[in-house]
Design a protein around this motif. Structure first.
Motif, PDB file in Angstrom:
ATOM      1  N   LYS A  45       0.838  -1.206   0.000  1.00 59.24           N
ATOM      2  CA  LYS A  45       0.000   0.000   0.000  1.00 59.24           C
ATOM      3  C   LYS A  45       0.872   1.255   0.000  1.00 59.24           C
ATOM      4  O   LYS A  45       0.648   2.181  -0.800  1.00 59.24           O
ATOM      5  CB  LYS A  45      -0.914   0.003   1.229  1.00 59.24           C
ATOM      6  N   ASN A  46       1.868   1.293   0.872  1.00 59.16           N
ATOM      7  CA  ASN A  46       2.725   2.476   0.980  1.00 59.16           C
ATOM      8  C   ASN A  46       3.568   2.695  -0.278  1.00 59.16           C
ATOM      9  O   ASN A  46       3.851   3.835  -0.661  1.00 59.16           O
ATOM     10  CB  ASN A  46       3.638   2.351   2.203  1.00 59.16           C
ATOM     11  N   THR A  47       3.964   1.594  -0.922  1.00 56.60           N
ATOM     12  CA  THR A  47       4.733   1.712  -2.168  1.00 56.60           C
ATOM     13  C   THR A  47       3.896   2.371  -3.259  1.00 56.60           C
ATOM     14  O   THR A  47       4.367   3.256  -3.984  1.00 56.60           O
ATOM     15  CB  THR A  47       5.201   0.326  -2.651  1.00 56.60           C
ATOM     16  N   ILE A  48       2.639   1.950  -3.363  1.00 54.31           N
ATOM     17  CA  ILE A  48       1.748   2.542  -4.368  1.00 54.31           C
ATOM     18  C   ILE A  48       1.505   4.015  -4.055  1.00 54.31           C
ATOM     19  O   ILE A  48       1.567   4.879  -4.939  1.00 54.31           O
ATOM     20  CB  ILE A  48       0.412   1.774  -4.430  1.00 54.31           C
ATOM     21  N   LEU A  49       1.232   4.315  -2.780  1.00 53.88           N
ATOM     22  CA  LEU A  49       0.986   5.704  -2.376  1.00 53.88           C
ATOM     23  C   LEU A  49       2.182   6.597  -2.693  1.00 53.88           C
ATOM     24  O   LEU A  49       2.025   7.707  -3.214  1.00 53.88           O
ATOM     25  CB  LEU A  49       0.672   5.767  -0.880  1.00 53.88           C
ATOM     26  N   ALA A  50       3.375   6.106  -2.380  1.00 54.44           N
ATOM     27  CA  ALA A  50       4.585   6.897  -2.630  1.00 54.44           C
ATOM     28  C   ALA A  50       4.807   7.124  -4.119  1.00 54.44           C
ATOM     29  O   ALA A  50       5.335   8.169  -4.527  1.00 54.44           O
ATOM     30  CB  ALA A  50       5.797   6.191  -2.026  1.00 54.44           C
ATOM     31  N   SER A  51       4.370   6.180  -4.936  1.00 52.18           N
ATOM     32  CA  SER A  51       4.600   6.263  -6.379  1.00 52.18           C
ATOM     33  C   SER A  51       3.636   7.207  -7.081  1.00 52.18           C
ATOM     34  O   SER A  51       3.932   7.699  -8.172  1.00 52.18           O
ATOM     35  CB  SER A  51       4.492   4.869  -7.008  1.00 52.18           C
ATOM     36  N   ILE A  52       2.471   7.456  -6.476  1.00 54.76           N
ATOM     37  CA  ILE A  52       1.474   8.293  -7.152  1.00 54.76           C
ATOM     38  C   ILE A  52       1.261   9.639  -6.467  1.00 54.76           C
ATOM     39  O   ILE A  52       0.488  10.463  -6.952  1.00 54.76           O
ATOM     40  CB  ILE A  52       0.113   7.568  -7.256  1.00 54.76           C
ATOM     41  N   LYS A  53       1.966   9.883  -5.357  1.00 54.33           N
ATOM     42  CA  LYS A  53       1.693  11.089  -4.569  1.00 54.33           C
ATOM     43  C   LYS A  53       1.956  12.384  -5.331  1.00 54.33           C
ATOM     44  O   LYS A  53       1.359  13.421  -5.027  1.00 54.33           O
ATOM     45  CB  LYS A  53       2.507  11.074  -3.274  1.00 54.33           C
ATOM     46  N   ASP A  54       2.842  12.344  -6.319  1.00 54.81           N
ATOM     47  CA  ASP A  54       3.182  13.565  -7.048  1.00 54.81           C
ATOM     48  C   ASP A  54       2.396  13.732  -8.347  1.00 54.81           C
ATOM     49  O   ASP A  54       2.625  14.687  -9.091  1.00 54.81           O
ATOM     50  CB  ASP A  54       4.689  13.589  -7.359  1.00 54.81           C
ATOM     51  N   GLN A  58       1.347   1.703 -13.136  1.00 51.42           N
ATOM     52  CA  GLN A  58       1.131   1.991 -14.558  1.00 51.42           C
ATOM     53  C   GLN A  58      -0.336   1.848 -14.938  1.00 51.42           C
ATOM     54  O   GLN A  58      -0.862   2.617 -15.754  1.00 51.42           O
ATOM     55  CB  GLN A  58       1.995   1.058 -15.416  1.00 51.42           C
ATOM     56  N   LYS A  59      -1.012   0.870 -14.347  1.00 51.07           N
ATOM     57  CA  LYS A  59      -2.447   0.693 -14.603  1.00 51.07           C
ATOM     58  C   LYS A  59      -3.228   1.911 -14.104  1.00 51.07           C
ATOM     59  O   LYS A  59      -4.175   2.369 -14.755  1.00 51.07           O
ATOM     60  CB  LYS A  59      -2.958  -0.568 -13.905  1.00 51.07           C
ATOM     61  N   ILE A  60      -2.830   2.424 -12.947  1.00 52.63           N
ATOM     62  CA  ILE A  60      -3.480   3.622 -12.406  1.00 52.63           C
ATOM     63  C   ILE A  60      -3.262   4.803 -13.343  1.00 52.63           C
ATOM     64  O   ILE A  60      -4.184   5.581 -13.619  1.00 52.63           O
ATOM     65  CB  ILE A  60      -2.934   3.937 -10.996  1.00 52.63           C
TER      66      ILE A  60
END
Length: 312
Positions: free
Chosen positions: A202-211, A305-307
């Motif tokens: 969860k945290n990895t995904i959040l960190a990847s899309i936060k910007d 990438q899907k997001i």
């Protein structure tokens, strides 16, 4: 079909050469009106309150029934009768509440009518203005199912939508927020739980899309309330059906959840991405790896990438 044909024949009898007619699609008008989301949010907030109250009443009845089952062997006949009467009264109160809210003339219908009244008045005003200024004899609604065919050139739906949305001003690029929520992935088995993989994913995904521009996490209180109304106690236990409902209730366009299993060096992630805007499952898949260091790169290269694709 016979009824529709008769209506069209009768209707055509009153049309003369040169009479101007047009049509609208009221369903599309409601969908594309910029104020619809706000109306839906207000409606859902009240519905959630009623659902929570109903759930509380139901649990009280279940608790009384449980107590009766465990105590009936030691209760006197008088006490049993009193307990049963209490349960029946609570059940009746619960049923009356459900009927008062979701019955044919219940509070849910009244709320819907109340919220829709200003919107319908605006649509009526716009149609009257177009009709009078441009000499329309009839403006039909094709979403009613009465019209089986209409020339696209007679469609004035876009004009009504544009007129309705004038109050919101011109669109500014990048202004509209896209709401998302990433649920903790469910740890399957002791090895995954011991490594806290679900939370780390969860945290990895959040960190990847936060910007990413325009992305904003849905209010946590709203998510918690919606999950509670759907009977979800722990977010990692959410199912596809529940995720769709939570996304719809909270106006969340992107909702991600899944599970992870670890056996020795083998890690398997099953992910699901729900599109709340279309109320459908956008993507699902499985990521398998033996390389823990590569795992988080795989998450970024696949799930993130899907997001990103969903945002386009």
């Amino acid at each position: 079909m016979r009824k529709v044909s008769v209506i069209l024949v009768l209707f055509s009898m009153f049309l003369f050469a040169g009479d101007k007619i047009g049509f609208i699609d009221s369903n599309r008008i409601l969908q594309e009106y910029k104020g619809t989301k706000d109306l839906q949010k207000k409606y859902n907030e009240k519905i959630n309150e009623w659902q929570q109250k109903a759930e509380k009443m139901k649990k009280e009845i279940e608790e009384l029934q449980r107590q009766f089952q465990t105590q009936q062997v030691i209760l006197s006949e008088t006490a049993k009768a009193r307990k049963l009467q209490e349960i029946q009264e609570k059940q009746k109160e619960y049923e009356n509440f459900l009927q008062s809210i979701w019955g044919p003339d219940g509070e849910a219908k009244k709320l819907n009518d109340q919220l829709m009244k200003p919107f319908l008045a605006k649509v009526d005003s716009i149609l009257k203005k177009i009709g009078e200024e441009e000499g329309y004899i009839y403006i039909l609604d094709i979403s009613s199912g009465v019209v089986v065919y209409a020339d696209p050139g007679l469609d004035i739906t876009d004009r009504v939508i544009d007129e309705l949305n004038r109050e919101f001003g011109p669109e500014v690029a990048g202004e509209e927020k896209v709401y998302f929520y990433i649920a903790k992935f469910k740890d399957i088995g002791g090895e995954a739980a011991g490594s806290n993989l679900g939370e780390r994913i969860k945290n990895t995904i959040l960190a990847s899309i936060k910007d990413k521009e325009n992305l904003e996490q849905t209010d946590l209180t709203a998510i918690s309330s919606a999950m509670s109304s759907e009977g979800v106690v722990n977010e990692e236990d959410i199912t596809q059906d529940k995720a769709l409902k939570v996304a719809e209730k909270t106006n969340t366009r992107i909702f991600v959840f899944g599970n992870v299993e670890k056996t020795g060096e083998d890690v398997t992630i099953n992910y699901f991405i729900v599109n709340g805007e279309t109320a459908s499952l956008y993507s699902k898949g499985t990521i398998k790896t033996k390389d823990s260091a590569k795992l988080y790169d795989d998450i970024k290269n696949v799930i993130v990438q899907k997001i990103a694709q969903l945002l386009k």
